[in-house]
Structures are given as C-alpha cells and as structure tokens.
Write an enzyme that holds these catalytic residues in place. Sequence first.
Site, PDB file in Angstrom:
ATOM      1  N   SER A  10       9.618  47.813  42.504  1.00  0.00           N
ATOM      2  CA  SER A  10       9.469  49.234  42.157  1.00  0.00           C
ATOM      3  C   SER A  10      10.588  49.788  41.299  1.00  0.00           C
ATOM      4  O   SER A  10      10.519  50.953  40.888  1.00  0.00           O
ATOM      5  CB  SER A  10       9.352  50.072  43.436  1.00  0.00           C
ATOM      6  N   GLU A  69      73.048  25.049  35.451  1.00  0.00           N
ATOM      7  CA  GLU A  69      72.436  24.013  34.629  1.00  0.00           C
ATOM      8  C   GLU A  69      73.219  23.635  33.377  1.00  0.00           C
ATOM      9  O   GLU A  69      73.151  22.489  32.935  1.00  0.00           O
ATOM     10  CB  GLU A  69      71.019  24.462  34.217  1.00  0.00           C
TER      11      GLU A  69
END
Length: 748
Positions: free
Chosen positions: A447, A172
């Site tokens: 319960s 690059e």
Amino acid sequence: MRFLFKTLAKLALIVLVVLGFYTIYLDSMLTKRFASERYEASAIVYARPLTLEPIKPLRPAQLIAELQQLRYRESASLSSSGTYRQVGQAVEIHRRPFDFPSGPAMAQRARVYFADGYVTNIESLPDGRMLGRFEIDPLVLGQITGANGEDRMLVGLERLPNLLIETLLLVEDRDFYHHAGVSLSSIGRAAMANLVAMDTVQGGSTLTQQLVKNLYLTREQTLWRKANEALMALIIDFRFSKNEILESYFNEIYFGQDGGRAIHGIGLASRYYFGKQVEELTAADIALLVGIIKGPSYYNPHRYPERVAARRDMILQLMYGQDLISQATYLAAIEQQLVEPKNAQAGRTWAPHYLERVKTELGQLQIPKDWSKHGLRVFTYLNPIAQQAAERSISEQLARLSKDEQLQAATVIADHQQASIISMVGDRDRNQVGFNRATTAMRQVGSLIKPTIYAMALEQPATYRLGTVLQDEPIEWQEADGDIWRPENYDKEFVGPIMLYDALAQSRNLPAVRLGMEIGLPAVVERLRSSGIDTPIQAVPALSLGAVELSPLQVTEMFGVMAEQGQFRPFATIQAITDHEGIEIYQRTIPAGRQVFDRGTSGLVNYGLRGVVNEGTGKQLAQLFGQNALAGKSGTTNDNRDSWFVAYDQRRMVTTWIGRDDNQPIGLTGATGALPIVAAIYSQIGVQPLHTNLPPGLEVTAFHPQTGQPIPLDCPQQRRFPAFPVKLPENMNCDGEQEEESWWQKIF
C-alpha cells in the site's frame, strides 16, 4: 705487489663507479617517490558535527550520550579539552580543537542550558558571552583505505606538541638535527645507554634510517640491507629538510594492528588508543606512544599492560631527567591509566551500512583520482543519536515481535528538509557487514504506492476531492494471459461507498485499484519515475496495490516528495569533503528539486496521510505522540511477506521494512510489524510536529457525508476537508441540491 696494488685499485675504481651510478639511480628514484609517493592516506569519514543552538530539540541525556561516544571524559575541573560535566539541567563542555569544513575552531569552554527538551541558551566560559551556536567535533565513523590497506590520518608537524617531538628525539635520535642521516655516535651512545639501563632504551638507527626501512625496505637482517638503508638515508637527508623528514616519520610510523587494518601515523594512533587529537596528548600519552614504536606487537597496551606500563614509566623518567616535564607532571603521569579498556567499536566502522552508502556516493563524486596522496576528510549527515535509536529499536522490537531468527529488518532515517540520510541500518545485527537491505533489498511495497495514485487523482479537482465518494466493491480484471485478477481488501470485506479520505486513511484496496485504472497505469509508472524510481516497473493492474519492488532508500525518496510539498530530491549521505590539511574539495548544496506534484495536491495527500496516523492503520503513533504530529503510511504484501511503515514529522522521516530474505510469510502487517519499530525510534529521537497550515490555494470545504458533494459550511451534517476552491450556487441546500427560487426571490 705492484700487480696486486693495480688490481685492487682497478677493482676499487669499478666499485666506486658502480656505487656512483647506483647512488645516482637511488637519488632519482627516492627524490621522486619521497616527494610525491611517500605514503597512502585514508579517507576519514565523520558523522555530522553536533551543532548546538537555542530552541534546538535536545535533552541533556542525549548530549551527554553523544559526548561519551566521542570519548569525552567527565571532569570536575574541565581543565583540559575533551571533558564535560553536568551542573543541574546545564551541561558544561570543554570542546576539543577541530578543523570543521567551515574552518578550524580552537578549544573552547561553554555551558549549555536546557528546558522542556530544548536548548535554551549557550554561554561562553568563563567570560559569560551568549553564543548563537556551538559546534562539537564529530564522531569518526571509520576509514576508507587505499589499495595497500594501510590506515593513517595525516598530521602536519605544526600540530604536534613540542613535548611529543622532544620525547621522540630523546628516545630514538638525539642528534637528529645534527647528523646527515646516519650517526655513528648515536650507535655508540645507544649501546652505552642500553647497557646501563639493562634494557633497550635507545635505538642505534636514526629516524631517517627507520623511515627508509618502513617506506622502501624489507625487515630482513642482512649487511646488504643495512648498507642500502644507510645510503638511502644519506640521500634523503641531503635532498629534504629535517622537518619534512620528521613530519613523514610521524605520519608513517607503525603503531600496531586493529583487527585486519594496520595503524600508521601518530594521528590515527592518538585517536585509536586515547580517542584524542594529537594536540590533546598528555605526557603519559606521549610516553606510551613513543614506547610502542620500539615494538608495536610486543608493547601492545591491550594485551601486555604491565610490560607497556614499565616502558612508559621508564620513558617518563627520561623525560623528567632531561627537564622536559616537571616533577608534578611526572608523578601524575605515572599514576595515569594506560588506555581505556578496548571498546568493540574503537577504531572500527561505527555504522557499517551507512559507511557502505558513503563509499558508493564517494565513487560518484568528482574528486581527484590521486586523493590518497593527501587523504580525505569526508563529513556526512549521520546523526549518532538517530543511528543508535534505529539500531536499538530494531534489536529490541524484533525480539519482541517474533522468535524467528530469520526475520530481518532495515531502516532509513532521513532529514527530508535537507534531502539527507541521517541513519541507516541494513541488518538486524548492526555490526553485520555484507548485504545492506536498506539500499539493496528489493521488495514489493504494498500500500505504500497508494499515496502516488491518490495524488494523481486529486490533481483533477473537478473530479476528485478528499470528500469524493469512491466504491469499495468487488472488481475483476482479465490479464493478458487470460487469468482473472480479483483483488481483495485485507479484511476480505467490502464497505461499498466510501470517501476518498477514508479509503486512504484505512488503506482500502479496491478504491485504489479503481483509481489506478481510471488514471491509467502508464501514467502511474511515469509519475513514479519522476519520484526517483529508476528500477523496473510493470504497468499491470496489481501495480495499484504495490506490485513493484523497491528498496527502503527508494521508498524514503518517494515519500520525500510528499513531505517536501511535491518536490523530488535525491537523498545524500555526504555534505562536505576536505583533504587532511582542511582544503575544501567538495561542498554539497541542497538541490532545488523537481516538482512532481503541485503544493496544493501534495498538501491534500499530506492531510490524508495525517489521517492514516490520526485514525487509520497508524493510529498507534497518534496515541503516543498526539494528533497531527506525524503523517505516515503502512504497507503489507500478499501473505504478509513484507511489513512496511513510513512516517514523517516536520523534519525527519523514518522508513522501516521487516521480512525474510527467502520471502517466506512473517505473519506481520505494516501496523503490527514495522510500525512498532518506527514508534520506538521516534520515542528516542523526539517528534517535531507537522505544521498544519493549509498550503496556498486550498481552503476548508464542507462535503455531504453520503454523496460527497460540496455543501455550505453552515450545514449541520457534513465532513470538512481541505480542497481547491469550490464556488457553490447561492441557493444550494445541505443536500447538495439547488433550490428553486420563489417569485419573491426572483423579483428581488
């Protein structure tokens, strides 16, 4: 001509002045933004690191399954980190380097020995030293992004392999360390290289220009934008060092899309494409990533593998030609697979319902508001083995239990010793995001409320003990509106006198209703509040049978009181937070807890809840895992609309709910619906049996089987339960009555 020259000179002066002021403006704006607002980093959320220690319950298959989730690769040589191999009953691991909350750890090899479902020894390789503990890097669950939706994992330049940096500059910007932000020679050289290769092998823009374009400019192709880009690049190059610019580039560069999120930065790209940290990247990996930079959509390795392979190999050839890699490395690299086939979970949220809870807790903690500048690393308690067990159990058991596709489920698995949540599933579809039933579904609990009521009764040892006889008989109650409430047992029958222990183990309704009335419903409400419930609770008679709506997470915290000797502690998902550089931001300390019941009382209730599993509604668990290994409680609401079961061993608790979102009956009780899911989970994660030693202050006591009176331990007909100490008269007989002393006894 003189007039024209003067005019042009004036225009040039004006342009220079304007350009000067514009440059000053850009310099001020860019210097500030680049220094402090370069990019927004993610919060990376991790599971718990798997800590291996001798005598830790773990099987080789479980360890290998987690290593595979971490994308460790099976290897015969273990030459690189992120690999493992199984040798008989031992597993050898080459751990990746990782920054744990406690500090950084280098790559390390170790051999882990197993026997009978436990880790026995851990040996460092190759020196053979015995290790007391060995941590493995944790699974990434997902990311929490900032306002702009970009996802990145910040990585310091010092962590990047030199080969990665050299390859990027080769392809690059070869003159990066020599130009001032813009390079005319680079443009010319790139044009020649591209012409010779008949392909775009080099870019004309410098890295600084690419960074400026990504950070501050649009992608429109105009002369004004290019000029602006060049000027901004010159300013940034003047104000900041080359290393700062290069580090910013590696953390900002765009590497493609994963669904709806953008992948920015080399750290996240490395993990997304290869499941590796940047330190582990090979030459082939580096060539692929550098190749993607040119066009992330065009060079998508999952969509266009042939195209990407050609570019990768071309970059590898450049690397070899510039002596960055050897011939052997080059030949091996071109044979390497591009990327593994895309996994549906790769880079995505691993446990969406758990992550949602993490986000909620993150918002409640005191962390810097500008955390996105430096990013966060959030370390949670999630156990991948438990999470997969919960997901698999819900999927398989729901399909077995019912063909109703509207049937939903939620499960929370907690480590009650650490007051932590280690797994959470809020939908029958583990990938379905949205409504999280584990935290948000408020359903009646049936319960499950009874242990609190029985505990409040057992706090009064002069009146109530496990052997106390209660009445299982019809009862009527006139409510405020004049209606008569007639509660029933699930089997529609009444057994008459019944011991408190049996009433709890068999989940009889009428004895619990009577106890609730005698204790006082307002007092029950207050005790539930002390157990962490902050949602509305009505002090009505039906409260004794669970007429209160709670989420599975609230139920887990409520039962955590019993599992932890009567102490309430809020359960958490987050154990530590650092920034991306490893600086500590938050470290959780396990709270001391609030005493809701004393240890003796909670010990009595735990004994009763072991009875639920040993001989009551949860006896299927005892058949699978043995007597006294687990304690638990079932819960079923009117018309079988909700099915609940909670169970816990010495360390872990599993809470499961089954029902429909429209609250229609499902035809399942707690024992026939939720319990099979709980059983399937424990069969996968293993059970650490409960300690059955009595808490201080309790002793084994004999009770008359009919009257419930304490009697001597040597009586032939008796039931034995733990109880607070009872002083019996010396002349008490086995019927619980005092015998009259003879004249001989009175004398002597």
